[in-house]
Each structure stands twice: as C-alpha cells, then as structure tokens.
Write a protein that holds these residues in place. Structure first.
Motif, short mmCIF file in Angstrom:
data_model
loop_
_atom_site.label_atom_id
_atom_site.label_comp_id
_atom_site.label_asym_id
_atom_site.label_seq_id
_atom_site.Cartn_x
_atom_site.Cartn_y
_atom_site.Cartn_z
N PRO A 1 -2.69 8.66 -9.79
CA PRO A 1 -1.78 7.45 -9.50
C PRO A 1 -1.46 7.62 -7.97
N LEU A 2 -0.81 6.58 -7.19
CA LEU A 2 0.20 6.70 -6.21
C LEU A 2 1.51 6.60 -6.44
N GLN A 3 2.25 7.36 -5.41
CA GLN A 3 3.64 7.55 -5.85
C GLN A 3 4.55 6.99 -4.62
N LEU B 1 -0.52 -7.00 1.75
CA LEU B 1 -1.29 -7.84 0.69
C LEU B 1 -0.60 -8.90 0.25
N SER B 2 0.23 -9.93 1.33
CA SER B 2 0.79 -11.20 1.02
C SER B 2 1.73 -11.11 -0.21
N ASN B 3 2.51 -10.07 -0.21
CA ASN B 3 3.40 -9.93 -1.01
C ASN B 3 3.01 -9.98 -2.63
N LYS B 4 1.97 -9.46 -2.72
CA LYS B 4 1.30 -9.26 -4.05
C LYS B 4 2.10 -8.22 -4.81
N SER B 5 2.36 -8.30 -5.87
CA SER B 5 3.00 -7.34 -6.67
C SER B 5 2.39 -6.50 -7.82
N GLU C 1 5.62 5.78 -9.98
CA GLU C 1 4.58 5.84 -9.89
C GLU C 1 3.74 4.70 -10.48
N PHE C 2 2.37 4.50 -9.70
CA PHE C 2 1.87 3.34 -9.81
C PHE C 2 0.37 3.51 -10.18
N ARG C 3 -0.18 2.78 -10.94
CA ARG C 3 -1.71 2.94 -11.43
C ARG C 3 -2.63 1.64 -11.09
N ASP C 4 -3.41 1.82 -10.16
CA ASP C 4 -4.23 0.60 -9.75
C ASP C 4 -5.44 0.85 -9.98
N SER C 5 -6.25 0.09 -11.01
CA SER C 5 -7.47 0.46 -11.24
C SER C 5 -8.62 -0.25 -10.23
N THR C 6 -8.04 -1.41 -9.72
CA THR C 6 -8.67 -2.11 -8.63
C THR C 6 -8.59 -1.40 -7.24
N ARG C 7 -8.11 -0.42 -6.97
CA ARG C 7 -8.02 0.56 -5.70
C ARG C 7 -7.76 -0.31 -4.76
N THR C 8 -6.88 -1.39 -4.95
CA THR C 8 -6.25 -2.34 -3.81
C THR C 8 -5.09 -1.42 -3.00
N LEU C 9 -4.25 -0.81 -3.78
CA LEU C 9 -3.42 0.09 -3.33
C LEU C 9 -3.85 1.24 -2.24
N LYS C 10 -3.20 1.42 -1.10
CA LYS C 10 -3.74 2.61 -0.40
C LYS C 10 -2.52 3.49 0.18
#
Length: 402
Positions: A205-207, A233-237, A261-270
């Motif tokens: 995950p990302l933190q 990301l245009s205020n995407k949540s 902690e955030f889990r993003d399977s789309t790999r959008t978060l960097k």
C-alpha cells in the motif's frame, strides 16, 4: 458642507428684497424641505436588508480534515556490493519485480578466480587436517600441530564462503518487491561498491501521515475509514483506513501522527502526490442545522441573529382630491414590505459538515437566522428580508372633507 449666513446679515439681505421676491424665496425653501413625510418612509430607510435561512433537521457527519503527501511503504535503493563492469540489465523503469529477482549482472571473472583459489586452498587444508587427526589418534602428532591444522581448515572454509558470496554479488537482485522507479546504470559502466544502481518502490500500500492536533486524540482511532481527494486527479477520491496512531504527542507542535493506508489496484496513486484527507468519525441523522455563514464567533461565544416580526404599524392611505373638493382614497394602495427585528441568541454548536453547522441549543426548528448582512445588525436592529414577498395594504376610503 452647506454654509450659512449669520442671522443679522441674513435679515438685512431679506429686508432689501421686494415683497414678491420674498414670497418666491419662502416658496422655494418650502419646496426644498421635501414636504410632508409619508408614514413608514423613515422606517423603511432605516431597516437593514438581510438574507435569511430556516433552521431545519438534517443528517450531519462529523469529519476531521487534513492534508498529507503519499509515501511508499517500501522504498529501497539497490546498491552494488562489489566492483565490476555491467554486462546485462534485465529490468527497466516501471517494471514490476519480485523480491530476489535478478536485476543486472556484473563481470564475474575475477570473483570466480578467487573462488577457485579458495577452493583449492581449502582442499589442501583439509588434507593437512586429516593427516594430523590420524596422527593425534596414534599419539604421534603433537597437539599443537593438530590444533594449527584444525584452525587453518576453518579459516579456509571462511575464505571459500567469502569468495562464493562475492561471486553472488555479481548478480544484482531486488531486496523488496515493487516497481523499478529509477535506473542509474548503463551497459558497460564500471560500478563501485555501494554505488546506487536502482530504486524500487512498493506501491501497495501507500501511506499518508496526518499531523493531528492533540485535542482530537480521542476522536481518531486505528481502523477508522478515511477518504483522500487528489488535486492532481481532478479531486478523485480514494478510500483507505487509519493504520496506526502514534502513542506520543509532539511537545513542540502539539500534534500526534495518524498514519493512513491506501490500497489502489489500478496503480493510479503515486508516491509524492498531495491529497486532502477526511475522516468521518460520527454521524447524527436528525440534527438541527443552520448555514455556517449564520454563526457569529465573538468573545469566545457562538451566536446567531434570529429574526422576529416587528410591532405592526398602521399604513397611511394615499389620498387625492375629487372635483368637488372632497377627499377620496386612492384606488390602489402601495404594497408594504414586511419588516422584522434581529434578536441575538447565544447557541451551542455541534458538528460541522461543509457549509452546515449543528445547533444543539439556542434555536428552534423553523426559526430563520440571518446569513447575509449579519455584520451590519445588532440586537434589536430593524431588518428587511430581501426574499420576502411584499404585503398589499388594503385600500381605505376616506369620508368627505369637512
């Protein structure tokens, strides 16, 4: 600012005027006086125009908001553990790798030669020890010679293990699983020990770390759900959770650390993205709320201005003259705008969400509070509600003039 003549010079000036001129001056002054005042005009001019909103029961959620930057949980710099020339590069930036996967290969001729020498020396030491061991059993070999051969054997075993380890270092492997974020070498480069070769980042995950004021220490708990909005990301949540709460409060800043902690399977978060985090820790489904703009903070107290109807005032009919000199009422009366007075109320506020604030005491359901124009009024000030419809004053017929 108008200038006035002294009394005596004014009298002398008026005395020199002829009677007709004097009458004209008096008539002009009378006209400039504005005539008789229409009842209600002074009140209408004094009323402060305001906009209001009614207190109503709605659902309100208690949120804590903060900002933070995303960070990778795993972030490793892959360095060279031996000296050599880069022969192969097996990965590129953006590729997903596993822990232990080979990333690059260095020239291993020198290390293989050292390994061969160590292996040969070990065999020689093993033979010497075997001979000493037989001699010690037959009591023909001194104890000192036996011990020397045993220590030499152990030393050569360590040398062989070191040579094998150096050979393994010519294969650069990933220390963690993740994504290749940076490649710092090229084919044919001569790398030195401890030189940076790759950077691997674990994106799942990302933190994000929130520095929360200590007054909210009992509000936030590990396991609570959070939501992050990313400006880039245009205020995407994105949904996440509070992974842990720091057990101490920083005395210098008066804050504690809440790690989300955030889990993003789309790999959008960097890693490095900036976001706004909201933590919903409570909800009231039937709360009495008013707009946030209605709240006045003064002297440590919260208050609102509630409007109440002003005392009724008689409306004067519009009167005209008939042909015979009789006074008759006008056919249509001028609409009268209802006026109110502002009453200051001390209130007890609760949760706030967006542009709404919960009122726990001080205002009743349906009462209207001033939202725009509240800074211009005081307790008891007469106000005029802008969005109210005018009240039509019924026409009154006057009797004949006497």
């Amino acid at each position: 600012m108008p200038q006035y003549l002294p009394a005596k010079p004014l009298q002398r000036a008026l005395g020199r005027l002829c009677p007709m001129s004097l009458i004209a001056v008096v008539t002009l002054l009378s006209a400039c006086s504005g005539g008789e005042k229409v009842p209600g005009e002074e009140t209408a001019a004094a009323a402060i125009p305001v906009e209001v909103a009614a207190a109503s029961h709605q659902s309100v959620t208690a949120n804590y908001s903060g900002t933070a930057t995303l960070e990778a949980v795993g972030d490793a710099q892959v360095v060279a553990k031996t000296t050599g020339i880069v022969l192969k590069i097996l990965v590129e930036e953006g590729m997903q790798v596993r822990k232990g996967q080979v990333l690059a290969m260095l020239d291993d001729d020198a290390t293989r030669n050292k390994l061969a020498q160590a292996s040969a020396t070990l065999k020689k030491a093993q033979a010497a020890f075997d001979k000493s061991e037989k001699g010690i059993n037959l009591k023909i070999t001194p104890r000192a010679d036996y011990d020397r051969d045993m220590y030499d054997l152990e030393t050569q075993r360590a040398v062989l293990a070191g040579a094998a380890l150096d050979l393994s270092y010519t294969r650069v492997v990933a220390p963690i699983s993740g994504v290749i974020a940076k490649r710092s070498i090229k084919l044919g480069n001569l790398v030195q020990t401890n030189q940076n070769l790759f950077q691997i980042v674990d994106l799942d995950p990302l933190q994000a770390v929130l520095n929360v004021p200590e007054r909210d220490l009992d509000t936030l708990k590990a396991g609570q759900r959070v939501q992050m909005r990313i400006d880039a990301l245009s205020n995407k949540s994105f949904d996440g959770t509070i992974a842990r709460i720091a057990p101490i409060v920083d005395a210098a800043s008066g804050t504690f650390r809440a790690t989300c902690e955030f889990r993003d399977s789309t790999r959008t978060l960097k890693p490095g993205m900036f976001g706004r985090i909201e933590v919903a820790y409570d909800q009231r489904h039937d709360a009495l709320v008013v707009p946030r703009t209605a709240i006045v903070e003064e002297d440590g107290e919260s208050s609102v201005f509630v409007i109440e109807p002003s005392p009724p005032k008689p409306a004067a009919p519009v009167v005209g003259k008939g042909k015979s000199g009789e006074a008759v009422a006008a056919e249509h009366a001028k609409p009268a705008t209802p006026t109110f007075i502002a009453k200051r109320r001390i209130v007890k506020t609760g949760y706030a969400e967006g542009d709404r604030v919960e009122i726990r005491d001080g205002v009743q359901d349906g009462e209207r509070v001033i939202t725009i124009g509240r800074n211009a009024v005081r307790d008891g000030t007469e106000v005029q509600v802008l969005d109210d419809q005018p009240v039509i004053v019924p026409a009154a017929v006057a009797g004949p003039a006497k």
